[in-house]
Design a protein around this motif. Structure first.
Motif, PDB file in Angstrom:
ATOM      1  N   SER A 246     -50.398 -33.921  13.430  1.00 36.90           N
ATOM      2  CA  SER A 246     -50.286 -35.373  13.336  1.00 36.90           C
ATOM      3  C   SER A 246     -51.514 -36.092  13.897  1.00 36.90           C
ATOM      4  CB  SER A 246     -49.039 -35.845  14.093  1.00 36.90           C
ATOM      5  OG  SER A 246     -49.015 -37.250  14.212  1.00 36.90           O
ATOM      6  N   TYR A 247     -52.252 -36.767  13.037  1.00 35.12           N
ATOM      7  CA  TYR A 247     -53.411 -37.571  13.459  1.00 35.12           C
ATOM      8  C   TYR A 247     -52.974 -38.667  14.433  1.00 35.12           C
ATOM      9  CZ  TYR A 247     -57.639 -40.460  13.149  1.00 35.12           C
ATOM     10  OH  TYR A 247     -58.770 -41.189  13.450  1.00 35.12           O
ATOM     11  N   LYS A 248     -51.813 -39.253  14.156  1.00 27.43           N
ATOM     12  CA  LYS A 248     -51.344 -40.348  15.017  1.00 27.43           C
ATOM     13  C   LYS A 248     -51.092 -39.854  16.440  1.00 27.43           C
ATOM     14  CE  LYS A 248     -48.311 -44.350  15.120  1.00 27.43           C
ATOM     15  NZ  LYS A 248     -47.399 -45.207  14.332  1.00 27.43           N
ATOM     16  N   LEU A 249     -50.414 -38.707  16.580  1.00 26.19           N
ATOM     17  CA  LEU A 249     -50.083 -38.215  17.917  1.00 26.19           C
ATOM     18  C   LEU A 249     -51.283 -37.613  18.640  1.00 26.19           C
ATOM     19  CD1 LEU A 249     -46.513 -36.707  17.494  1.00 26.19           C
ATOM     20  CD2 LEU A 249     -47.217 -38.351  19.233  1.00 26.19           C
ATOM     21  N   LEU A 250     -52.203 -37.027  17.896  1.00 26.76           N
ATOM     22  CA  LEU A 250     -53.335 -36.358  18.540  1.00 26.76           C
ATOM     23  C   LEU A 250     -54.528 -37.274  18.736  1.00 26.76           C
ATOM     24  CD1 LEU A 250     -53.210 -32.828  16.887  1.00 26.76           C
ATOM     25  CD2 LEU A 250     -52.016 -33.706  18.889  1.00 26.76           C
ATOM     26  N   THR A 251     -55.010 -37.879  17.670  1.00 29.27           N
ATOM     27  CA  THR A 251     -56.213 -38.711  17.779  1.00 29.27           C
ATOM     28  C   THR A 251     -55.887 -40.112  18.293  1.00 29.27           C
ATOM     29  OG1 THR A 251     -57.342 -37.456  16.049  1.00 29.27           O
ATOM     30  CG2 THR A 251     -58.174 -39.669  16.522  1.00 29.27           C
ATOM     31  N   GLU A 252     -54.913 -40.770  17.673  1.00 29.33           N
ATOM     32  CA  GLU A 252     -54.619 -42.158  18.059  1.00 29.33           C
ATOM     33  C   GLU A 252     -53.939 -42.257  19.416  1.00 29.33           C
ATOM     34  OE1 GLU A 252     -52.477 -44.169  14.969  1.00 29.33           O
ATOM     35  OE2 GLU A 252     -54.038 -43.837  13.463  1.00 29.33           O
ATOM     36  N   LYS A 253     -53.005 -41.339  19.687  1.00 29.81           N
ATOM     37  CA  LYS A 253     -52.231 -41.443  20.934  1.00 29.81           C
ATOM     38  C   LYS A 253     -52.860 -40.645  22.084  1.00 29.81           C
ATOM     39  CE  LYS A 253     -48.910 -44.096  19.383  1.00 29.81           C
ATOM     40  NZ  LYS A 253     -48.773 -45.503  19.879  1.00 29.81           N
ATOM     41  N   LEU A 254     -53.054 -39.333  21.893  1.00 25.68           N
ATOM     42  CA  LEU A 254     -53.544 -38.488  22.993  1.00 25.68           C
ATOM     43  C   LEU A 254     -54.995 -38.788  23.337  1.00 25.68           C
ATOM     44  CD1 LEU A 254     -53.057 -36.225  25.010  1.00 25.68           C
ATOM     45  CD2 LEU A 254     -53.457 -34.563  23.177  1.00 25.68           C
ATOM     46  N   ARG A 255     -55.841 -38.892  22.335  1.00 24.10           N
ATOM     47  CA  ARG A 255     -57.259 -39.162  22.589  1.00 24.10           C
ATOM     48  C   ARG A 255     -57.493 -40.632  22.952  1.00 24.10           C
ATOM     49  NH1 ARG A 255     -59.639 -34.682  23.703  1.00 24.10           N
ATOM     50  NH2 ARG A 255     -59.882 -33.170  22.032  1.00 24.10           N
ATOM     51  N   GLU A 256     -57.125 -41.521  22.036  1.00 35.75           N
ATOM     52  CA  GLU A 256     -57.535 -42.925  22.167  1.00 35.75           C
ATOM     53  C   GLU A 256     -56.672 -43.704  23.157  1.00 35.75           C
ATOM     54  OE1 GLU A 256     -57.573 -44.363  18.144  1.00 35.75           O
ATOM     55  OE2 GLU A 256     -59.178 -42.979  17.536  1.00 35.75           O
ATOM     56  N   GLU A 257     -55.363 -43.530  23.114  1.00 33.29           N
ATOM     57  CA  GLU A 257     -54.516 -44.311  24.016  1.00 33.29           C
ATOM     58  C   GLU A 257     -54.421 -43.693  25.411  1.00 33.29           C
ATOM     59  OE1 GLU A 257     -49.896 -45.909  24.406  1.00 33.29           O
ATOM     60  OE2 GLU A 257     -50.773 -45.714  22.419  1.00 33.29           O
ATOM     61  N   LEU A 258     -54.178 -42.400  25.493  1.00 33.99           N
ATOM     62  CA  LEU A 258     -54.024 -41.754  26.799  1.00 33.99           C
ATOM     63  C   LEU A 258     -55.354 -41.325  27.408  1.00 33.99           C
ATOM     64  CD1 LEU A 258     -50.813 -39.576  26.217  1.00 33.99           C
ATOM     65  CD2 LEU A 258     -50.995 -41.919  27.070  1.00 33.99           C
ATOM     66  N   GLY A 259     -56.411 -41.279  26.605  1.00 32.48           N
ATOM     67  CA  GLY A 259     -57.748 -41.023  27.137  1.00 32.48           C
ATOM     68  C   GLY A 259     -58.054 -39.578  27.463  1.00 32.48           C
ATOM     69  N   PHE A 260     -57.376 -38.631  26.805  1.00 31.69           N
ATOM     70  CA  PHE A 260     -57.643 -37.215  27.074  1.00 31.69           C
ATOM     71  C   PHE A 260     -58.980 -36.806  26.469  1.00 31.69           C
ATOM     72  CE2 PHE A 260     -56.919 -32.633  25.838  1.00 31.69           C
ATOM     73  CZ  PHE A 260     -57.095 -32.139  27.117  1.00 31.69           C
ATOM     74  N   GLU A 261     -59.849 -36.202  27.293  1.00 31.58           N
ATOM     75  CA  GLU A 261     -61.188 -35.803  26.845  1.00 31.58           C
ATOM     76  C   GLU A 261     -61.364 -34.289  26.777  1.00 31.58           C
ATOM     77  OE1 GLU A 261     -63.925 -37.753  29.439  1.00 31.58           O
ATOM     78  OE2 GLU A 261     -63.509 -39.752  28.615  1.00 31.58           O
ATOM     79  N   GLY A 262     -60.317 -33.542  27.129  1.00 31.71           N
ATOM     80  CA  GLY A 262     -60.416 -32.088  27.117  1.00 31.71           C
ATOM     81  C   GLY A 262     -60.117 -31.502  25.754  1.00 31.71           C
ATOM     82  N   ILE A 263     -59.686 -30.244  25.762  1.00 29.62           N
ATOM     83  CA  ILE A 263     -59.475 -29.506  24.518  1.00 29.62           C
ATOM     84  C   ILE A 263     -58.011 -29.558  24.105  1.00 29.62           C
ATOM     85  CG2 ILE A 263     -59.467 -27.165  23.523  1.00 29.62           C
ATOM     86  CD1 ILE A 263     -62.010 -26.635  25.142  1.00 29.62           C
ATOM     87  N   ILE A 264     -57.797 -29.952  22.858  1.00 30.22           N
ATOM     88  CA  ILE A 264     -56.460 -29.944  22.267  1.00 30.22           C
ATOM     89  C   ILE A 264     -56.286 -28.626  21.527  1.00 30.22           C
ATOM     90  CG2 ILE A 264     -54.889 -31.016  20.614  1.00 30.22           C
ATOM     91  CD1 ILE A 264     -56.366 -33.671  21.060  1.00 30.22           C
TER      92      ILE A 264
END
Length: 375
Positions: free
Chosen positions: A286-304
């Motif tokens: 899911s792009y929404k859960l990974l890129t939009e939510k985990l990366r962009e909203e929650l600010g995770f910079e590590g490895i998914i």
């Protein structure tokens, strides 16, 4: 100007210079990789996946596993390089055998392969639950954390970290950052630290720090929360009906704590969250859960990293070619244990050549992976 101010200026100059130097090293190494070597960095596979006689890997089966590296495997690896290997029970024979296997796996490629294992303590402990390894065994994390003693949880991470480092591992797929839901759910169950999300997050961070003390990288799992799911994604598809706001107030709290502590890896579940994504895709695609939510909203910079892609929740619904490309487009950096590695590898190569996966997108993930390996 005082000596204190001068010292501070020099300190910050050194930090900035070092960071820039490290970035240059990573970029230099990235530029030296071929397309096949870059794509290989996006995969963590079972050692069995590079044995031409064991090409299809099902982690739920009792298939024979390889316990040493042969010349044929080295030749196969040259064509289908992988960024890392996950060790399962079937790859274990003895301490001496495992150390030699990990040494050989480390030396296969141009970039050091990372070696991964599931060693949470309790019922998920590949090493401690193997009778051939004399290491300390721990109760389930729910039992360990029940007294709310953070030092005990740190000790678990510290002890596990010590023996994993001695055996040649780099990454532990632990701690489990899911919340314990006791109402008829034994899928995660007592692997979790607590019913309380704040306590779960605090304890997960303590275990992470215990691992880190011994140069073992930890991984929070299973984003955005596996706890309330009644299905076992090893065998079947799962659905959680919570909205994003509901997740933020519960299951996501431990992951947010991990992100604040720079957790290096977050493993993504194969569960569908329809009230977040408005579709039937699992979180791992899911792009929404990974890129939009985990990366962009929650600010995770590590490895998914995905959960195992040969698990029934994915393998029963998607072929490896489709799911691997979908995962990368969604924002995944590492695909874990596809059923047919060669098919998955080829599909990503084709996607990059065709432009479906851009070179920029590929380099973005490889850069993150090299950042951990080279720092």
């Amino acid at each position: 100007m005082s000596k204190k101010i001068i010292s501070l200026i020099l300190f910050f100059f050194i930090i900035i210079s070092t960071t820039s130097f490290n970035n240059d090293i990573i970029l230099q190494n990235l530029s030296k990789l071929t397309l096949r070597e870059k794509v290989g960095q996006l995969f963590v596979v079972c050692p069995d996946a590079i044995d031409p006689d064991l090409s299809l890997i099902d982690v739920n089966s009792g298939k024979k596993g390889i316990k040493k590296i042969t010349r044929e495997m080295k030749n196969y690896y040259k064509k289908y390089p992988a960024g890392g290997f996950i060790i399962f029970d079937k790859n274990l024979e003895s301490k001496e055998q495992l150390i030699k296997l990990n040494e050989d796996l480390h030396s296969l490629g141009k970039v050091k392969s990372f070696i991964y294992v599931d060693e949470e303590g309790g019922r998920v402990a590949r090493i401690a639950n193997n009778k051939n390894f004399d290491v300390q065994k721990f109760d389930p994390m729910y039992t360990v954390a029940k007294e709310n003693d953070e030092s005990k949880v740190f000790n678990v991470g510290n002890t596990i970290g010590k023996y994993l480092f001695e055996l040649g591992f780099d990454v532990d797929f632990a701690p489990d950052a899911d919340i314990f839901y006791p109402e008829g759910n034994n899928v995660i169950g007592n692997r979790a630290f607590s019913e309380d999300p704040e306590t779960t997050g605090t304890m997960a961070v303590k275990m992470l720090k215990g691992l880190k003390k011994n140069n073992i990288l930890g991984c929070f799992k299973h984003y955005p929360g596996h706890g309330p799911c009644l299905s076992d994604t090893h065998f079947s598809f799962g659905v959680i009906e919570k909205s994003w706001d509901e997740l933020l107030k519960s299951d996501l709290i431990p992951f947010k704590k991990g992100i604040e502590e720079d957790v290096p890896y977050i493993m993504v579940s194969h569960i569908n969250y329809p009230n977040v994504t408005d579709d039937d895709l699992p979180a791992s695609l899911s792009y929404k859960l990974l890129t939009e939510k985990l990366r962009e909203e929650l600010g995770f910079e590590g490895i998914i990293i995905t959960d195992g892609m040969s698990m029934g929740a994915i393998h029963n619904k998607y072929d490896d070619e489709t799911s691997s490309v979908m995962a990368i487009l969604a924002g995944v950096d590492i695909i874990l244990a596809p059923y047919a590695y060669e098919d998955a590898f080829k599909s990503v190569i084709r996607a990059v050549i065709s432009g479906k996966i851009t070179e920029e997108r590929l380099n973005e993930s490889v850069y993150r992976i090299l950042s951990l390996k080279l720092n």
